[in-house]
Design an enzyme around this catalytic site. Structure first.
Site: not given
Ligand code: COA
Length: 257
Positions: A113, A133
């Site tokens: 977004e 989402e």
């Molecule tokens: N909100 C809050 N924290 C987030 C986040 C989000 N949208 N996306 C990533 N983080 C945090 C993780 O919780 C993690 O924190 P920690 O180290 O304290 O546990 C840190 O960022 C690193 O993320 P991680 O998931 O370990 O990295 P990855 O490389 O394994 O995976 C993604 C990357 C992007 C695939 C995964 O982080 C993800 O799916 N994030 C959410 C995406 C999402 O659903 N966005 C829409 C939200 S409404």
């Protein structure tokens, strides 16, 4: 004010707006959203002619901060979280300067977004783009079903928001979600080169062209019309005549047109 949205205004006419929360993949919380509004205002009032938007670390932005929004009551979610995000993203999308987004890492949910607010998106070949989402039980709420539809078309947004498809940079380019794909590590430089080309063009005409496209797209019609008309009115002799008459407490004589 935190330092999680950095703004650097360079003397050459470029402003660099950078998300700076790499440990959370630049997930946006309320403070960052408020900070974005203030940074946009600063850019708007500066002599900047082009904005480069990027994210620190391995992600462009992984969306809204799940830990933050999941704590909100439903009322607070709708009244504040969603509406505040719109205020900030509108401010970015409606900047008078063109904005180039550097997608050198994933752009998911709120990250998509946010990228959608830019005028141009340059993506590195390894990145992913999507709207996860509904997989979390929520909807894309920072214009991920509105501005994205206007800018990318409904079908691409359906595939991301309803089917949960996550696109590669190449697929996103094919669908018109990103404008250019470059090899890993080259997006920032490509954005700098694009910005240099913008700086060669007429600043006023570029600003007006952006306003017109935004108006045609329904992004900000009322504001654009009144801003353009206001500029024309303020440039005419009538303003000086009207103001002088007001100061001298007499009727203005505007003469003929
Ligand atoms: N909100 C809050 N924290 C987030 C986040 C989000 N949208 N996306 C990533 N983080 C945090 C993780 O919780 C993690 O924190 P920690 O180290 O304290 O546990 C840190 O960022 C690193 O993320 P991680 O998931 O370990 O990295 P990855 O490389 O394994 O995976 C993604 C990357 C992007 C695939 C995964 O982080 C993800 O799916 N994030 C959410 C995406 C999402 O659903 N966005 C829409 C939200 S409404």
């Amino acid at each position: 004010m935190t330092d999680r949205i950095l703004l650097e205004i360079e003397t050459g006419g470029i402003a660099r707006l950078r998300l700076n929360r790499p440990d959370k993949l630049n997930a946006l919380d309320s403070e960052m959203v408020d900070e974005l509004v203030l940074r946009c205002r600063k850019v708007e009032r500066s002599t900047t002619r082009v904005v480069i938007l990027s994210g620190e670390g391995k992600a462009f932005c992984a969306g809204g901060d799940i830990a933050a929004w999941s704590e909100e009551t439903p009322d607070a979610f709708g009244r504040h979280w969603v509406r505040d995000g719109h205020t900030a993203f509108d401010a970015l999308a409606r900047l008078r300067q063109p904005v180039i987004a550097v997608l050198d890492g994933h752009a998911l949910g709120g990250g998509l977004e946010l990228a959608a607010c830019a005028d141009v998106r340059i993506a590195e070949e390894q990145i992913k783009i999507g709207s996860p989402e509904t997989g979390l039980g929520i909807i894309p709420g920072w214009s991920g079903t509105q501005r994205t539809v206007r800018r990318f078309g409904a079908q691409a947004v359906r595939r991301m928001a309803i089917l949960g498809e996550v696109f590669s940079a190449e697929e996103a380019e094919r669908l018109g979600i990103v404008d250019r794909v470059v090899p890993t590590g080259e997006a920032e430089q490509a954005a700098d080169e694009m910005a240099a080309k913008v700086l060669e063009r007429s600043p006023r005409a570029t600003e007006l062209a952006k306003m017109m496209v935004n108006a045609a797209e329904g992004e900000e019609r009322e504001r654009v019309i009144e801003a353009l008309a206001g500029t024309i009115a303020a440039s005419s002799d009538d303003l000086a005549i009207g103001l002088a008459a007001f100061r001298e407490k007499r009727k203005p004589d505007f003469g003929d047109t």
